[in-house]
Design a protein around this motif. Structure first.
Motif, PDB file in Angstrom:
ATOM      1  N   ASN A 151       0.839  -1.187   0.000  1.00 22.65           N
ATOM      2  CA  ASN A 151       0.000   0.000   0.000  1.00 22.65           C
ATOM      3  C   ASN A 151       0.881   1.247   0.000  1.00 22.65           C
ATOM      4  N   GLN A 152       0.699   2.108  -1.009  1.00 20.16           N
ATOM      5  CA  GLN A 152       1.562   3.276  -1.160  1.00 20.16           C
ATOM      6  C   GLN A 152       1.391   4.288  -0.027  1.00 20.16           C
ATOM      7  N   GLU A 153       0.197   4.429   0.503  1.00 21.30           N
ATOM      8  CA  GLU A 153       0.000   5.386   1.596  1.00 21.30           C
ATOM      9  C   GLU A 153       0.753   4.953   2.851  1.00 21.30           C
ATOM     10  N   ILE A 154       0.745   3.664   3.134  1.00 24.77           N
ATOM     11  CA  ILE A 154       1.491   3.162   4.286  1.00 24.77           C
ATOM     12  C   ILE A 154       2.985   3.287   4.021  1.00 24.77           C
ATOM     13  N   GLN A 155       3.418   3.044   2.791  1.00 28.21           N
ATOM     14  CA  GLN A 155       4.827   3.218   2.449  1.00 28.21           C
ATOM     15  C   GLN A 155       5.265   4.657   2.694  1.00 28.21           C
ATOM     16  N   SER A 157       3.857   6.854   4.726  1.00 28.94           N
ATOM     17  CA  SER A 157       3.841   7.109   6.171  1.00 28.94           C
ATOM     18  C   SER A 157       5.085   6.543   6.844  1.00 28.94           C
ATOM     19  N   LEU A 158       5.484   5.352   6.454  1.00 26.48           N
ATOM     20  CA  LEU A 158       6.699   4.764   7.015  1.00 26.48           C
ATOM     21  C   LEU A 158       7.931   5.556   6.610  1.00 26.48           C
ATOM     22  N   TRP A 159       7.953   6.039   5.377  1.00 26.03           N
ATOM     23  CA  TRP A 159       9.064   6.856   4.907  1.00 26.03           C
ATOM     24  C   TRP A 159       9.179   8.125   5.744  1.00 26.03           C
ATOM     25  N   CYS A 165      11.322  13.114   6.813  1.00 21.98           N
ATOM     26  CA  CYS A 165      11.064  14.027   5.701  1.00 21.98           C
ATOM     27  C   CYS A 165      10.416  13.239   4.574  1.00 21.98           C
ATOM     28  N   PHE A 166       9.979  13.972   3.583  1.00 26.24           N
ATOM     29  CA  PHE A 166       9.354  13.303   2.440  1.00 26.24           C
ATOM     30  C   PHE A 166       9.942  13.882   1.166  1.00 26.24           C
ATOM     31  N   HIS A 167      10.992  13.264   0.689  1.00 26.99           N
ATOM     32  CA  HIS A 167      11.630  13.685  -0.558  1.00 26.99           C
ATOM     33  C   HIS A 167      11.712  12.472  -1.465  1.00 26.99           C
ATOM     34  N   SER A 168      10.623  12.155  -2.058  1.00 29.46           N
ATOM     35  CA  SER A 168      10.589  10.995  -2.932  1.00 29.46           C
ATOM     36  C   SER A 168      10.151  11.415  -4.322  1.00 29.46           C
ATOM     37  N   LYS A 169      10.742  10.806  -5.311  1.00 27.48           N
ATOM     38  CA  LYS A 169      10.353  11.094  -6.687  1.00 27.48           C
ATOM     39  C   LYS A 169       9.134  10.280  -7.092  1.00 27.48           C
ATOM     40  N   VAL A 170       8.740   9.348  -6.233  1.00 28.05           N
ATOM     41  CA  VAL A 170       7.581   8.518  -6.517  1.00 28.05           C
ATOM     42  C   VAL A 170       6.325   9.310  -6.194  1.00 28.05           C
ATOM     43  N   ALA A 171       5.416   9.355  -7.142  1.00 29.01           N
ATOM     44  CA  ALA A 171       4.160  10.070  -6.936  1.00 29.01           C
ATOM     45  C   ALA A 171       3.189   9.151  -6.199  1.00 29.01           C
ATOM     46  N   PHE A 172       2.785   9.574  -5.017  1.00 28.90           N
ATOM     47  CA  PHE A 172       1.827   8.809  -4.241  1.00 28.90           C
ATOM     48  C   PHE A 172       0.449   9.406  -4.463  1.00 28.90           C
TER      49      PHE A 172
END
Length: 180
Positions: A151-155, A157-159, A165-172
């Motif tokens: 589940n991307q939302e849980i991923q 949240s864990l990140w 911080c939240f610096h991901s190139k993956v679009a959630f």
């Protein structure tokens, strides 16, 4: 009908679980009547193993049917929209693969213990019983982890939790529970 099936399932489970308490055990008998799971008798453990195999076969059958319906439904949605909706197919494939992972984990966790209950002898070292039972007990702990990492939302949240911080190139994107 569903309530009747649920009541029957829980009733059968309760009956099978209560049999040793109601006297179907090998506490007062000779050690040869015991199984690899003391104080259960060999016949009780074989009955439980047979029940497991029946339930596992039923689960396999139901999951295959569910996957067929889901794939057919996704295809019909794509046809109604007059284009091949890639997001529906990706979500469908992800859902089917999640079901396959869950069922595969269940089988890998419980099959060794069920097989050992059928072929094991009471004279075998207890470590064999524990070695086959340990993965079975971990199955309930593994399922939420599988769902969480699918589940991307849980991923996300864990990140955020572990990185701060939240610096991901993956679009959630927000997803429904059926997308898992």
């Amino acid at each position: 009908r569903l309530h009747t099936l649920l009541a029957a399932t829980w009733g059968a489970s309760a009956c099978l679980g209560l049999l040793p308490v109601l006297g179907w055990n090998c506490l007062g008998e000779r050690a040869a009547a015991c199984s690899v799971v003391r104080p259960l008798t060999r016949s009780h453990v074989r009955l439980l193993a047979a029940a497991f195999f029946a339930v596992f076969a039923l689960m396999l059958h139901l999951y295959v049917r569910i996957c067929k319906v889901v794939c057919r439904h996704a295809h019909q949605i794509a046809l109604q929209q007059h284009f091949l909706a890639a997001s529906h197919l990706v979500a469908t494939k992800k859902g089917v693969s999640t079901l396959a992972i869950i069922l595969g984990t269940f089988g890998a966790s419980w099959l060794p213990f069920a097989i050992y209950c059928v072929v094991g002898e009471p004279g075998y070292p207890s470590v064999y019983t524990y070695a086959t039972l340990l993965p079975a007990t971990y199955n309930s702990m593994i399922n939420p982890i599988i769902y969480a990492f699918r589940n991307q939302e849980i991923q996300r949240s864990l990140w955020v939790l572990f990185c701060g911080c939240f610096h991901s190139k993956v679009a959630f994107r927000s997803r429904s529970p059926s997308d898992v």
